[in-house]
Scaffold this motif. Structure first.
Motif, mmCIF file in Angstrom:
data_model
loop_
_atom_site.group_PDB
_atom_site.id
_atom_site.type_symbol
_atom_site.label_atom_id
_atom_site.label_comp_id
_atom_site.label_asym_id
_atom_site.label_seq_id
_atom_site.Cartn_x
_atom_site.Cartn_y
_atom_site.Cartn_z
ATOM 1 N N PHE A 1 -2.187 -8.801 8.850
ATOM 2 C CA PHE A 1 -1.386 -7.577 8.832
ATOM 3 C C PHE A 1 -0.769 -7.316 10.203
ATOM 4 N N LYS A 2 -1.537 -7.423 11.253
ATOM 5 C CA LYS A 2 -1.042 -7.122 12.595
ATOM 6 C C LYS A 2 0.019 -8.119 13.054
ATOM 7 N N LYS A 3 -0.067 -9.352 12.585
ATOM 8 C CA LYS A 3 0.924 -10.358 12.967
ATOM 9 C C LYS A 3 2.266 -10.100 12.306
ATOM 10 N N TYR A 4 2.234 -9.762 11.021
ATOM 11 C CA TYR A 4 3.481 -9.630 10.261
ATOM 12 C C TYR A 4 3.944 -8.180 10.085
ATOM 13 N N MET A 5 3.084 -7.236 10.452
ATOM 14 C CA MET A 5 3.456 -5.814 10.464
ATOM 15 C C MET A 5 3.117 -5.260 11.848
ATOM 16 N N PRO A 6 3.791 -5.751 12.894
ATOM 17 C CA PRO A 6 3.402 -5.413 14.268
ATOM 18 C C PRO A 6 3.706 -3.966 14.641
ATOM 19 N N ARG A 7 2.933 -3.464 15.578
ATOM 20 C CA ARG A 7 3.206 -2.135 16.131
ATOM 21 C C ARG A 7 4.534 -2.176 16.887
ATOM 22 N N PHE A 8 5.340 -1.167 16.640
ATOM 23 C CA PHE A 8 6.607 -1.013 17.353
ATOM 24 C C PHE A 8 6.430 -0.013 18.489
ATOM 25 N N THR A 9 5.777 1.092 18.175
ATOM 26 C CA THR A 9 5.330 2.068 19.159
ATOM 27 C C THR A 9 3.920 2.489 18.742
ATOM 28 N N GLU A 10 3.333 3.430 19.433
ATOM 29 C CA GLU A 10 1.989 3.889 19.094
ATOM 30 C C GLU A 10 1.918 4.424 17.665
ATOM 31 N N ILE B 1 0.844 -1.193 0.000
ATOM 32 C CA ILE B 1 0.000 0.000 0.000
ATOM 33 C C ILE B 1 0.883 1.248 0.000
ATOM 34 N N SER B 2 0.308 2.385 -0.380
ATOM 35 C CA SER B 2 1.085 3.617 -0.466
ATOM 36 C C SER B 2 1.473 4.108 0.922
ATOM 37 N N GLU B 3 2.473 4.969 0.973
ATOM 38 C CA GLU B 3 2.914 5.515 2.252
ATOM 39 C C GLU B 3 1.820 6.361 2.900
ATOM 40 N N LYS B 4 1.053 7.082 2.094
ATOM 41 C CA LYS B 4 -0.044 7.890 2.653
ATOM 42 C C LYS B 4 -1.119 6.992 3.246
ATOM 43 N N GLU B 5 -1.407 5.879 2.570
ATOM 44 C CA GLU B 5 -2.387 4.932 3.112
ATOM 45 C C GLU B 5 -1.879 4.314 4.403
ATOM 46 N N LEU B 6 -0.601 3.963 4.450
ATOM 47 C CA LEU B 6 -0.034 3.368 5.656
ATOM 48 C C LEU B 6 -0.053 4.364 6.811
ATOM 49 N N ALA B 7 0.292 5.615 6.532
ATOM 50 C CA ALA B 7 0.259 6.633 7.580
ATOM 51 C C ALA B 7 -1.156 6.804 8.121
ATOM 52 N N GLN B 8 -2.115 6.789 7.239
ATOM 53 C CA GLN B 8 -3.510 6.902 7.649
ATOM 54 C C GLN B 8 -3.923 5.707 8.493
ATOM 55 N N LEU B 9 -3.508 4.517 8.080
ATOM 56 C CA LEU B 9 -3.835 3.302 8.830
ATOM 57 C C LEU B 9 -3.287 3.374 10.244
ATOM 58 N N ILE B 10 -2.040 3.814 10.375
ATOM 59 C CA ILE B 10 -1.404 3.878 11.690
ATOM 60 C C ILE B 10 -2.030 4.959 12.560
ATOM 61 N N GLU B 11 -2.164 6.139 12.023
ATOM 62 C CA GLU B 11 -2.632 7.273 12.822
ATOM 63 C C GLU B 11 -4.104 7.159 13.207
ATOM 64 N N GLN B 12 -4.911 6.554 12.343
ATOM 65 C CA GLN B 12 -6.342 6.425 12.618
ATOM 66 C C GLN B 12 -6.714 5.034 13.108
ATOM 67 N N ASP B 13 -5.707 4.164 13.242
ATOM 68 C CA ASP B 13 -5.898 2.790 13.708
ATOM 69 C C ASP B 13 -6.963 2.074 12.875
ATOM 70 N N LEU B 14 -6.820 2.168 11.559
ATOM 71 C CA LEU B 14 -7.766 1.545 10.636
ATOM 72 C C LEU B 14 -7.405 0.085 10.401
ATOM 73 N N PRO B 15 -8.388 -0.747 10.066
ATOM 74 C CA PRO B 15 -8.078 -2.145 9.714
ATOM 75 C C PRO B 15 -7.462 -2.219 8.321
ATOM 76 N N PHE B 16 -6.627 -3.194 8.096
ATOM 77 C CA PHE B 16 -5.964 -3.353 6.804
ATOM 78 C C PHE B 16 -6.972 -3.634 5.693
ATOM 79 N N THR B 17 -8.136 -4.148 6.062
ATOM 80 C CA THR B 17 -9.170 -4.439 5.063
ATOM 81 C C THR B 17 -9.699 -3.175 4.389
ATOM 82 N N GLU B 18 -9.361 -2.004 4.914
ATOM 83 C CA GLU B 18 -9.715 -0.758 4.235
ATOM 84 C C GLU B 18 -8.976 -0.623 2.905
ATOM 85 N N TYR B 19 -7.847 -1.334 2.761
ATOM 86 C CA TYR B 19 -6.990 -1.157 1.592
ATOM 87 C C TYR B 19 -6.785 -2.429 0.778
ATOM 88 N N ARG B 20 -6.872 -3.579 1.419
ATOM 89 C CA ARG B 20 -6.631 -4.837 0.722
ATOM 90 C C ARG B 20 -7.588 -5.913 1.236
#
Length: 251
Positions: A220-229, A194-213
């Motif tokens: 997504f959460k298992k293989y792209m885990p949160r490192f910090t907030e 996904i694009s960097e803008k989409e990823l930033a939106q996902l992180i900042e708004q805590d959106l589910p990955f299903t919004e994009y794919r």
């Protein structure tokens, strides 16, 4: 200073200022590749070195070892994605650029519409792997690339021609979304596609990955885990599966 002496000096300087790998290719070797579409992230056509510089003579390729997971951190900030470790690599690269500029040469750092991976292979840094990453025999796929296009007359290295993958398909088998086929990655399936803008939106708004794919959010959460907030770590399953580079980085 003749080209051989200049090349030796610049390579030694780069290796003493953060780079683990250094190689040189001639601009003609990348310019000879037919124009192609860059669909990943930037969605533009490829360019020639002469689109960046009137009289390019060399391309210096620098490889940096991604020795820790922190290299995969992506931080969301004001709707954009920042890569703190990549900024460190760019700092090292700019030091090499300034070294060349001090000798009177023109330089352009990371000409984006040239294939960095193909240039790395042409400069002898490694082979293209089935995970669509450059694989170095010592560091494996854990190499991050920077480049400098310059009018400095550097001596080209030999192209890396050995196939390091052969019959191995461990990276393809390890991909959690089936995004890999030999030497090709499908950005519509890859978790980092996904694009960097989409990823930033996902992180900042805590959106589910299903919004994009059409991929379950738990994958997504298992293989792209949160490192910090405000940050996550990029998926590296295909790299972890590669047998090369494990001694330098660990399992």
């Amino acid at each position: 200073m003749n080209p051989e002496e200049l090349t030796k000096e610049i390579k030694e300087y780069a290796l003493s200022h953060g780079a683990e790998l250094v190689g040189v290719l001639a601009p003609e070797s990348i310019d000879s590749i037919p124009e192609y579409w860059i669909g990943w992230q930037i969605k533009q056509k490829s360019k020639k070195t002469t689109d960046y510089m009137d009289n390019p003579k060399s391309i210096l390729m620098l490889g940096y070892h991604a020795f820790d997971d922190i290299h995969e951190a992506q931080i969301a900030h004001n709707g954009e994605i920042e890569y703190p470790v990549y900024e460190r690599m760019r700092l090292y690269t700019r030091r090499v650029m300034r070294k060349l500029e001090a000798k009177g040469y023109e330089c352009i750092v990371y000409p984006f519409n040239l294939s960095q991976k193909k240039m790395a292979q042409l400069a002898g840094l490694g082979s293209m792997g089935k995970n669509s990453l450059i694989i170095n025999p010592e560091y494996g796929p854990w190499v991050r690339l920077q480049s400098i296009l310059t009018d400095a007359p550097l001596v080209p290295d030999k192209e890396y021609t050995k196939d390091l993958c052969v019959d191995c398909t461990k990276c393809i088998d390890a991909c959690p979304t089936g995004a890999l086929s030999p030497y090709v990655v499908d950005p519509e399936k890859c978790l980092i596609g996904i694009s960097e803008k989409e990823l930033a939106q996902l992180i900042e708004q805590d959106l589910p990955f299903t919004e994009y794919r059409d991929i379950p959010d738990e994958v997504f959460k298992k293989y792209m885990p949160r490192f910090t907030e405000n940050s996550i770590l990029m998926c590296t399953e295909c790299q972890k599966a590669c047998p090369y580079g494990k001694e330098k980085r660990g399992p």
